[in-house]
Design a protein around this motif. Structure first.
Motif, PDB file in Angstrom:
ATOM      1  N   TYR A 134      52.904 -23.643  -7.764  1.00 14.98           N
ATOM      2  CA  TYR A 134      52.655 -22.292  -7.636  1.00 14.98           C
ATOM      3  C   TYR A 134      51.272 -22.212  -6.585  1.00 14.98           C
ATOM      4  N   TRP A 135      51.307 -21.145  -5.474  1.00  9.83           N
ATOM      5  CA  TRP A 135      50.363 -20.755  -4.753  1.00  9.83           C
ATOM      6  C   TRP A 135      49.743 -19.356  -4.931  1.00  9.83           C
TER       7      TRP A 135
ATOM      8  N   GLN B 288      56.959 -15.259 -15.378  1.00  9.02           N
ATOM      9  CA  GLN B 288      56.125 -15.123 -14.103  1.00  9.02           C
ATOM     10  C   GLN B 288      54.734 -15.567 -14.192  1.00  9.02           C
ATOM     11  N   VAL B 289      54.510 -16.472 -13.281  1.00  5.11           N
ATOM     12  CA  VAL B 289      53.170 -17.063 -12.977  1.00  5.11           C
ATOM     13  C   VAL B 289      52.331 -16.589 -11.920  1.00  5.11           C
TER      14      VAL B 289
ATOM     15  N   CYS C 146      39.990 -19.559  -9.032  1.00  8.45           N
ATOM     16  CA  CYS C 146      41.263 -19.586  -8.994  1.00  8.45           C
ATOM     17  C   CYS C 146      41.768 -19.420 -10.474  1.00  8.45           C
ATOM     18  N   ALA C 147      42.213 -18.473 -11.141  1.00  6.51           N
ATOM     19  CA  ALA C 147      42.842 -18.185 -12.288  1.00  6.51           C
ATOM     20  C   ALA C 147      44.334 -18.155 -12.447  1.00  6.51           C
ATOM     21  N   ALA C 148      44.788 -18.783 -13.269  1.00  3.95           N
ATOM     22  CA  ALA C 148      46.438 -19.025 -13.430  1.00  3.95           C
ATOM     23  C   ALA C 148      46.542 -17.905 -14.692  1.00  3.95           C
ATOM     24  N   SER C 149      47.681 -17.313 -14.512  1.00  2.82           N
ATOM     25  CA  SER C 149      48.058 -16.563 -15.768  1.00  2.82           C
ATOM     26  C   SER C 149      49.466 -16.109 -15.814  1.00  2.82           C
ATOM     27  N   GLY C 150      50.216 -15.569 -16.737  1.00  6.55           N
ATOM     28  CA  GLY C 150      51.502 -15.376 -16.712  1.00  6.55           C
ATOM     29  C   GLY C 150      51.936 -16.336 -18.098  1.00  6.55           C
TER      30      GLY C 150
ATOM     31  N   ILE D 162      52.656 -26.480 -12.479  1.00  2.00           N
ATOM     32  CA  ILE D 162      52.738 -25.619 -13.697  1.00  2.00           C
ATOM     33  C   ILE D 162      54.062 -25.849 -14.343  1.00  2.00           C
ATOM     34  N   THR D 163      54.132 -25.913 -15.775  1.00  3.71           N
ATOM     35  CA  THR D 163      55.420 -25.948 -16.155  1.00  3.71           C
ATOM     36  C   THR D 163      55.300 -24.413 -17.013  1.00  3.71           C
ATOM     37  N   PRO D 164      56.250 -23.573 -16.636  1.00  2.40           N
ATOM     38  CA  PRO D 164      56.419 -22.172 -17.035  1.00  2.40           C
ATOM     39  C   PRO D 164      57.147 -22.286 -18.582  1.00  2.40           C
ATOM     40  N   ARG D 165      56.718 -20.991 -19.344  1.00  6.60           N
ATOM     41  CA  ARG D 165      56.999 -21.049 -20.751  1.00  6.60           C
ATOM     42  C   ARG D 165      58.516 -20.586 -20.740  1.00  6.60           C
TER      43      ARG D 165
END
Length: 122
Positions: free
Chosen positions: A111-112, A1-2, A22-26, A99-102
C-alpha cells in the motif's frame, strides 16, 4: 479498506531537520515491512529507508548517517527523522507498507500513501 496517511513535510533550509510520519488505518490484520520512498522531478521513485516488523533496518546510501527510520507498532505508524538535509533531498516522499488486510482477499500486498512534499532550499 487500508489507508496510509503521511504528514510532516514542508520547506526547510539546508542543514535543517524534518520528521515525517505515516499512519496506517483501516481493516488491517498485520503490518509487515514499512518504508519511505522518494521521487524527485524527472527521476524514478527510490527507496530511502525501510524497517521490518522485527525492527531490521535498511537505508539508501544517501540516507545513511543522516536519516533514521522507526516504527510504533501499537500505533501502526512509521517515522522518518531527517537531519542535515540537503537540496538534493528535495522530493515527494511516499510511505509504503506491506500489509495483510483483515478482509478478503487476505493476502499481503503493498500500500502507498499519497505523498508529502519535502523542499530543502535557502
Amino acid at each position: 479498506q487500508v489507508q496510509l496517511v503521511e504528514s510532516g513535510g514542508g520547506l526547510v533550509q539546508p542543514g535543517g531537520s524534518l520528521r515525517l510520519s505515516c499512519a496506517a488505518s483501516g481493516s488491517i490484520d498485520s503490518i509487515h515491512a514499512m518504508g519511505w520512498y522518494r521521487q524527485a522531478p524527472g527521476k524514478q521513485r527510490e527507496l530511502v529507508a525501510s524497517i521490518t516488523s522485527g525492527g531490521s533496518l535498511n537505508y539508501a546510501d544517501s540516507a545513511k548517517g543522516r536519516f533514521a527510520i522507526s516504527r510504533d507498532n501499537a500505533k501502526n505508524t512509521v517515522y522518518l527523522q531527517m537531519n542535515s538535509l540537503k537540496p538534493e533531498d528535495t522530493a515527494v516522499y511516499y510511505c509504503n507498507a506491506h500489509i495483510t488486510p483483515r478482509v478478503a482477499p487476505k493476502f499481503p500486498r503493498n500500500y502507498w500513501g499519497q505523498g508529502t512534499q519535502v523542499t530543502v532550499s535557502s
